[in-house]
Design an enzyme around this catalytic site. Structure first.
Site, PDB file in Angstrom:
ATOM      1  N   THR A 117      46.409  40.456  49.506  1.00  0.00           N
ATOM      2  CA  THR A 117      46.771  41.615  49.018  1.00  0.00           C
ATOM      3  C   THR A 117      46.307  42.466  50.124  1.00  0.00           C
ATOM      4  O   THR A 117      45.695  42.602  50.721  1.00  0.00           O
ATOM      5  CB  THR A 117      46.912  42.533  47.906  1.00  0.00           C
ATOM      6  OG1 THR A 117      46.311  43.607  48.033  1.00  0.00           O
ATOM      7  CG2 THR A 117      44.809  42.553  47.433  1.00  0.00           C
ATOM      8  N   TYR A 141      40.128  45.099  42.311  1.00  0.00           N
ATOM      9  CA  TYR A 141      41.563  44.300  42.507  1.00  0.00           C
ATOM     10  C   TYR A 141      41.575  43.826  44.364  1.00  0.00           C
ATOM     11  O   TYR A 141      41.119  42.694  44.180  1.00  0.00           O
ATOM     12  CB  TYR A 141      42.792  44.979  42.640  1.00  0.00           C
ATOM     13  CG  TYR A 141      43.852  44.796  43.360  1.00  0.00           C
ATOM     14  CD1 TYR A 141      44.366  43.438  43.186  1.00  0.00           C
ATOM     15  CD2 TYR A 141      44.706  44.531  44.082  1.00  0.00           C
ATOM     16  CE1 TYR A 141      45.283  42.493  43.374  1.00  0.00           C
ATOM     17  CE2 TYR A 141      45.980  44.302  44.504  1.00  0.00           C
ATOM     18  CZ  TYR A 141      46.468  42.673  44.244  1.00  0.00           C
ATOM     19  OH  TYR A 141      46.746  42.180  44.509  1.00  0.00           O
TER      20      TYR A 141
END
Ligand code: UFG
Length: 330
Positions: A117, A141
């Protein structure tokens, strides 16, 4: 030889399964259906319902289906949720990924493609951000994913394992043929939320902060269409099978849109003027993040074809209408 797709019943994974099947590949999907949908997996792919962190299940599956490549999508993906419940993210995204990697190594799976990501960069010092920029994730995250990048690098050094890490920017849109799309009901992602507001499924929507150091004060993001992203994975698989080296690539269009620009686009494309409330900043949000994508273009030969925000919004809108019609028919 089979490709194992974890999270193949989910949003991005299901688009990858469509691409793999179209290319004539044998596919097995491993998904616990926590956010994925059984209906998203075509009959031509086998669906195994279970956790990718279950080593007994995964090892058996790799042996039974002679898995040659793993494309690992399954993950928790909501940045604010990761801030509220970090250990859930480290368990699911990091610890379970370590189990999956251990199975890949033990069972001699040679190729591994990992969904990473843009969140690994945190707040980049400059945009577009390139892959060798410093990695300073600001959310659990992003950290949960970065640790897997490191595990992959080390495991590939020690074993006969070859990988491509793809760092996704903001994935949006739906299959142009209407076969799949973002289906998880409690959406938090901007385009899905805005499209739901346009359909009257929400009374209005919020903009999380207009005091950022950006041209209109709202956050800037690089929205990549989901089929283009799935095709980057196909290119990564070809690269690995051709003996290409380990690689980490951004997946984005090198162009940013602000939250307010996206909302204006949704209003224009859907022709609905819905309510928008300006609220405070959301924890874990970087002000601006836009991908440099030269590496994916040059090394993987990836050429995006859906690089158009209107088209992305239209696809998301059409998919949301289809989901609503399906639910109404039940
Ligand atoms: N936003 C709103 N209102 C909403 C939803 C989102 O203003 O109702 C804003 C957010 O604050 C953010 C932008 O819209 O500024 C985009 O938010 P998303 O939730 O759609 O996506 P994120 O940027 O938080 O997350 C995405 C991916 C992550 C990735 C991250 C990298 O989902 O996987 O980009 O920046 F890590």
């Amino acid at each position: 030889m089979t490709v194992l797709v974890t999270g193949g019943a989910g949003y991005i994974g299901s688009h990858m399964v469509l691409e793999l099947l179209e290319a004539g590949e044998k596919v097995v999907v491993l998904d616990n259906l926590s956010t994925g949908r059984r209906a998203a997996v075509p009959d031509a792919a086998e669906l195994v319902v279970g956790d990718f962190g279950d080593e007994t299940l995964v090892s058996e599956l790799i042996r039974r289906r002679e898995v040659e490549a793993i494309v690992h999508f399954a993950a928790k993906i909501v940045v604010p949720e990761s801030v509220a419940d970090p250990l859930l993210y480290y368990l699911n995204n990091t610890a379970s990924a370590r189990s999956l990697l251990a199975c890949a190594v033990a069972e001699k799976v040679r190729h591994f493609i990992f969904s990473s990501t843009a969140a690994v960069y945190g707040e980049p010092e400059q945009n577009p951000v390139s892959e060798d920029e410093s990695l300073k994730p600001v959310s659990p995250y992003g950290r949960s994913k970065l640790m897997v990048e490191w595990m992959l690098e080390d495991a590939a050094f020690a074993h006969d394992l070859h990988y491509v890490v793809l760092r996704y920017f903001n994935v949006a849109g739906a299959d142009p043929a209407g076969r799949s799309g973002q289906s998880f009901p409690n959406a938090t992602h901007l385009i899905k939320v805005a499209v739901q507001a346009a359909l009257g499924l929400r009374p209005d929507m919020e903009v999380f902060g207009t005091d950022y150091p950006t041209p209109d004060g709202s956050c800037l993001r690089d929205y990549i269409q989901v089929t283009d992203l799935a095709r980057a994975h196909m290119a990564a698989l070809r690269h690995l099978r051709a003996g290409g080296g380990n690689l980490t690539c951004n997946c984005g269009y090198a162009r940013g849109y602000s939250v307010l620009e996206v909302i204006e686009t949704v209003k224009r494309v859907t022709d609905v003027d819905f309510g928008v409330r300006i609220s405070g900043r959301r924890p874990g949000d970087p002000a601006a993040i836009v991908a440099a994508n030269d590496k994916a273009r040059e090394i993987l030969g990836w050429t995006p074809v859906h690089d158009n925000l209107d088209e992305i919004v239209r696809q998301a809108f059409e998919w949301e209408k289809k989901l609503q019609a399906e639910q109404a028919a039940r």
